[in-house]
Design a protein around this motif. Structure first.
Motif, PDB file in Angstrom:
ATOM      1  N   VAL A  71      38.771  24.488  49.892  1.00 37.95           N
ATOM      2  CA  VAL A  71      39.943  24.333  49.350  1.00 37.95           C
ATOM      3  C   VAL A  71      41.435  24.612  50.323  1.00 37.95           C
ATOM      4  O   VAL A  71      41.037  25.417  50.944  1.00 37.95           O
ATOM      5  N   PRO A  72      42.536  24.103  50.195  1.00 37.00           N
ATOM      6  CA  PRO A  72      43.397  24.529  51.195  1.00 37.00           C
ATOM      7  C   PRO A  72      43.819  25.891  50.712  1.00 37.00           C
ATOM      8  O   PRO A  72      43.679  26.310  49.838  1.00 37.00           O
ATOM      9  N   CYS A  73      44.610  26.559  51.651  1.00 41.35           N
ATOM     10  CA  CYS A  73      45.345  27.554  51.641  1.00 41.35           C
ATOM     11  C   CYS A  73      46.569  27.578  50.719  1.00 41.35           C
ATOM     12  O   CYS A  73      46.879  26.443  50.542  1.00 41.35           O
ATOM     13  N   PRO A  74      47.086  28.677  50.419  1.00 46.34           N
ATOM     14  CA  PRO A  74      46.844  29.963  50.608  1.00 46.34           C
ATOM     15  C   PRO A  74      45.756  30.701  50.282  1.00 46.34           C
ATOM     16  O   PRO A  74      45.008  30.426  49.479  1.00 46.34           O
ATOM     17  N   CYS A  75      45.315  31.566  51.483  1.00 51.53           N
ATOM     18  CA  CYS A  75      43.847  31.879  51.296  1.00 51.53           C
ATOM     19  C   CYS A  75      44.162  33.918  51.150  1.00 51.53           C
ATOM     20  O   CYS A  75      45.120  34.045  51.442  1.00 51.53           O
ATOM     21  N   VAL A  76      42.895  34.065  50.719  1.00 51.25           N
ATOM     22  CA  VAL A  76      42.937  35.566  50.710  1.00 51.25           C
ATOM     23  C   VAL A  76      41.469  36.055  51.156  1.00 51.25           C
ATOM     24  O   VAL A  76      40.429  35.157  51.129  1.00 51.25           O
ATOM     25  N   VAL A  77      41.177  37.258  51.487  1.00 53.52           N
ATOM     26  CA  VAL A  77      39.830  37.873  51.649  1.00 53.52           C
ATOM     27  C   VAL A  77      39.687  38.601  50.244  1.00 53.52           C
ATOM     28  O   VAL A  77      40.411  39.570  50.111  1.00 53.52           O
ATOM     29  N   HIS A  78      38.641  37.910  49.630  1.00 53.76           N
ATOM     30  CA  HIS A  78      38.158  38.507  48.371  1.00 53.76           C
ATOM     31  C   HIS A  78      37.280  39.418  48.647  1.00 53.76           C
ATOM     32  O   HIS A  78      36.093  39.268  49.071  1.00 53.76           O
ATOM     33  N   VAL A  79      36.958  40.598  48.027  1.00 52.25           N
ATOM     34  CA  VAL A  79      36.187  41.711  47.920  1.00 52.25           C
ATOM     35  C   VAL A  79      35.996  42.188  46.477  1.00 52.25           C
ATOM     36  O   VAL A  79      36.774  42.297  45.624  1.00 52.25           O
ATOM     37  N   ALA A  80      34.437  42.078  46.075  1.00 51.19           N
ATOM     38  CA  ALA A  80      34.369  42.076  44.793  1.00 51.19           C
ATOM     39  C   ALA A  80      32.750  42.834  44.543  1.00 51.19           C
ATOM     40  O   ALA A  80      32.174  42.610  45.457  1.00 51.19           O
ATOM     41  N   THR A  81      32.679  43.542  43.512  1.00 57.35           N
ATOM     42  CA  THR A  81      31.059  44.333  43.568  1.00 57.35           C
ATOM     43  C   THR A  81      30.227  43.147  42.907  1.00 57.35           C
ATOM     44  O   THR A  81      30.716  42.149  42.261  1.00 57.35           O
ATOM     45  N   VAL A  82      28.952  43.435  43.155  1.00 55.11           N
ATOM     46  CA  VAL A  82      28.097  42.858  43.029  1.00 55.11           C
ATOM     47  C   VAL A  82      27.148  43.355  41.844  1.00 55.11           C
ATOM     48  O   VAL A  82      26.615  42.336  41.035  1.00 55.11           O
ATOM     49  N   THR A  83      26.981  44.242  41.892  1.00 57.95           N
ATOM     50  CA  THR A  83      26.250  44.782  40.626  1.00 57.95           C
ATOM     51  C   THR A  83      27.244  46.197  39.925  1.00 57.95           C
ATOM     52  O   THR A  83      28.063  46.600  40.412  1.00 57.95           O
ATOM     53  N   GLY A  84      26.943  46.334  38.676  1.00 59.02           N
ATOM     54  CA  GLY A  84      27.602  47.540  38.057  1.00 59.02           C
ATOM     55  C   GLY A  84      28.738  47.176  37.448  1.00 59.02           C
ATOM     56  O   GLY A  84      28.996  46.015  37.340  1.00 59.02           O
ATOM     57  N   ALA A  85      29.826  47.831  37.080  1.00 58.46           N
ATOM     58  CA  ALA A  85      31.219  47.570  36.770  1.00 58.46           C
ATOM     59  C   ALA A  85      31.818  46.775  37.524  1.00 58.46           C
ATOM     60  O   ALA A  85      31.582  46.861  38.732  1.00 58.46           O
ATOM     61  N   LYS A  86      32.529  45.702  37.039  1.00 60.09           N
ATOM     62  CA  LYS A  86      33.234  44.708  37.661  1.00 60.09           C
ATOM     63  C   LYS A  86      34.583  45.548  38.276  1.00 60.09           C
ATOM     64  O   LYS A  86      35.362  46.003  37.717  1.00 60.09           O
ATOM     65  N   ALA A  87      34.529  45.338  39.487  1.00 67.13           N
ATOM     66  CA  ALA A  87      35.901  45.806  40.436  1.00 67.13           C
ATOM     67  C   ALA A  87      36.129  44.674  41.504  1.00 67.13           C
ATOM     68  O   ALA A  87      35.153  44.338  42.284  1.00 67.13           O
ATOM     69  N   GLU A  88      37.405  44.256  41.625  1.00 68.18           N
ATOM     70  CA  GLU A  88      37.843  43.266  42.998  1.00 68.18           C
ATOM     71  C   GLU A  88      39.068  43.835  43.495  1.00 68.18           C
ATOM     72  O   GLU A  88      39.831  44.494  42.605  1.00 68.18           O
ATOM     73  N   ALA A  89      39.325  43.296  44.637  1.00 67.93           N
ATOM     74  CA  ALA A  89      40.674  43.455  45.353  1.00 67.93           C
ATOM     75  C   ALA A  89      40.875  42.394  46.443  1.00 67.93           C
ATOM     76  O   ALA A  89      39.663  41.604  46.847  1.00 67.93           O
ATOM     77  N   ASP A  90      41.903  41.935  46.485  1.00 63.54           N
ATOM     78  CA  ASP A  90      42.177  40.677  47.501  1.00 63.54           C
ATOM     79  C   ASP A  90      43.255  41.162  48.667  1.00 63.54           C
ATOM     80  O   ASP A  90      43.915  42.037  48.334  1.00 63.54           O
ATOM     81  N   ALA A  91      43.191  40.513  49.675  1.00 58.43           N
ATOM     82  CA  ALA A  91      44.223  40.804  50.876  1.00 58.43           C
ATOM     83  C   ALA A  91      44.732  39.283  51.424  1.00 58.43           C
ATOM     84  O   ALA A  91      43.857  38.668  51.376  1.00 58.43           O
ATOM     85  N   ILE A  92      45.863  39.228  51.439  1.00 57.32           N
ATOM     86  CA  ILE A  92      46.465  37.859  52.133  1.00 57.32           C
ATOM     87  C   ILE A  92      45.856  37.698  53.513  1.00 57.32           C
ATOM     88  O   ILE A  92      45.981  38.833  54.435  1.00 57.32           O
ATOM     89  N   PHE A  93      45.251  36.453  53.841  1.00 60.29           N
ATOM     90  CA  PHE A  93      44.887  36.176  55.184  1.00 60.29           C
ATOM     91  C   PHE A  93      45.201  34.420  55.354  1.00 60.29           C
ATOM     92  O   PHE A  93      45.135  33.870  54.326  1.00 60.29           O
ATOM     93  N   GLN A  94      45.251  34.103  56.603  1.00 63.23           N
ATOM     94  CA  GLN A  94      45.642  32.732  56.897  1.00 63.23           C
ATOM     95  C   GLN A  94      44.772  32.322  57.941  1.00 63.23           C
ATOM     96  O   GLN A  94      44.415  32.938  59.035  1.00 63.23           O
ATOM     97  N   VAL A  95      44.106  31.435  57.603  1.00 65.14           N
ATOM     98  CA  VAL A  95      43.236  30.548  58.400  1.00 65.14           C
ATOM     99  C   VAL A  95      43.951  29.680  59.420  1.00 65.14           C
ATOM    100  O   VAL A  95      44.551  28.600  58.782  1.00 65.14           O
ATOM    101  N   ALA A  96      44.168  29.889  60.550  1.00 63.28           N
ATOM    102  CA  ALA A  96      44.572  28.867  61.630  1.00 63.28           C
ATOM    103  C   ALA A  96      44.302  27.666  61.436  1.00 63.28           C
ATOM    104  O   ALA A  96      42.893  27.590  61.753  1.00 63.28           O
TER     105      ALA A  96
END
Length: 365
Positions: free
Chosen positions: A111-136
């Motif tokens: 899908v189009p941007c705006p984009c982020v680098v998404h980091v999330a846990t795979v197992t255990g308690a749910k936790a996630e964080a995002d950082a702004i990123f632009q795909v040129a």
């Protein structure tokens, strides 16, 4: 008195000046404890790579790193992983301090941007964080307006109702019903909400299935939701059932599925019965094809004595013993057999002159 008053006023002024600083320090410490993500570059083209690092995560935790479109850190990833470049994602495990560093190839999300680098846990308690990123070079479009005023939140723990039957023991698909209670914490009604139910095995990503619940949940109201969950045939082991709504995972429920021992028993019986049946068939074929002894041969229309006389190699004594005697009259000797004595057919008698049975005439010469 004046000195004491001045000292009290000075202490009060110092307390007022240090209070904001103390609050800022505690807020900084709390922010430092939250999961965070940092990027080596804020923009890169397809084919390149960036280094993703983070801190504040749980120690020894498996994380998934993805580039997702139509997302910002304030709203997260509304489209879920369907809006991410899943094929080029990377996994990483945090160290003992909850930090990590991993190279990530740059690829265009679906899908189009705006984009982020998404980091999330795979197992255990749910936790996630995002950082702004632009795909040129990737398309950029405005985010869709969030017109939904209703928001659902899980109020109770999820549960799996149901049990396995006899067919499941023989490999039928295990099935359960995911039961939970949600409440509308928004300002408008939620009508016919669409949930996503996913099942995952081990560290594999969930396979999501959309299911719609029919009904309306008013602001401040709650509802009991029941959604069917089914695995593939023969599935066994530890599974995790995840519930997602609005692009966010609301709950996760573990599910331990027993091994279908009926399938194992079936194959054991096949391995025993099939060889035994083949052995019986083979013995029957051998019994039909093996040669029979000469004495046991039977032919319709031929009597046994005639057959014995025609067989080559038979001894004369055996054939003579098998053949009936030439004469069936026991009172004849071989010399007196009617067939060899000139054609006589009457019984033997005495022709001598002295035979009492022949009378003599008196006066004859």
């Amino acid at each position: 008195m004046n000195r004491k008053l001045r000292a009290a006023v000075l202490v009060a002024v110092l307390a007022l000046l240090l209070a904001p600083l103390a609050g800022t320090g505690s807020g900084t410490a709390a922010a430092a404890d939250r999961p965070s993500v940092k990027l080596s570059k804020s923009q890169a083209g397809t084919g390149g790579s960036i280094t993703v690092s983070g801190s504040g995560w749980r120690e020894r935790t498996l994380l998934m790193i993805l580039i997702c479109g139509q997302a910002v850190p304030s709203r997260g990833v509304p489209g879920g992983t369907n809006s991410c470049a899943n094929a080029d994602g990377r996994a990483v495990t945090t160290d003992a301090k909850g930090g990590f560093s991993r190279k990530l190839p740059v690829s265009e999300p679906p899908v189009p941007c705006p984009c982020v680098v998404h980091v999330a846990t795979v197992t255990g308690a749910k936790a996630e964080a995002d950082a702004i990123f632009q795909v040129a070079g990737h398309a950029v479009e405005p985010l869709p307006a969030d017109t939904s005023g209703g928001r659902l939140s899980v109020l109770t723990d999820t549960g799996l109702d149901g049990s396995s039957g006899l067919l499941t023991w023989f490999g039928a698909p295990p099935a359960r019903t995911l039961v939970f209670t949600v409440g509308n914490v928004g300002t408008s009604d939620v009508r016919n909400p669409v949930f996503q139910v996913g099942t995952s095995h081990g560290v594999f990503a969930p396979q999501w299935d959309e299911q719609q619940w029919r009904g309306t949940i008013r602001p401040g109201g709650k509802a009991r939701i029941e959604l069917p969950v089914e695995l593939s045939g023969g599935a066994h082991g530890d599974y995790t059932v995840s519930l997602k709504y609005g692009g966010k995972v609301l709950a996760e429920q573990p599910w331990g599925v027993g091994r279908p021992w009926g399938v194992t028993l079936f194959w054991i019986l096949v391995c025993l019965v099939v060889p035994a049946a083949l052995f019986r068939i083979g013995m029957a074929v051998v019994d039909r094809l093996r040669p029979r002894p000469a004495g046991g041969i039977r032919h319709r229309g031929l009597r046994l004595p005639e057959l014995a006389l025609r067989l080559p190699g038979f001894k004369p004594s055996t054939a003579a013993h098998a053949a009936p005697p030439a004469s069936t009259l026991p009172w004849f000797t071989p010399d007196a057999d009617p067939g060899t004595a000139g054609g006589r057919l009457s019984a033997p008698h005495d022709d001598s002159p002295t035979s009492p049975t022949t009378p003599t005439r008196e006066g004859s010469t």
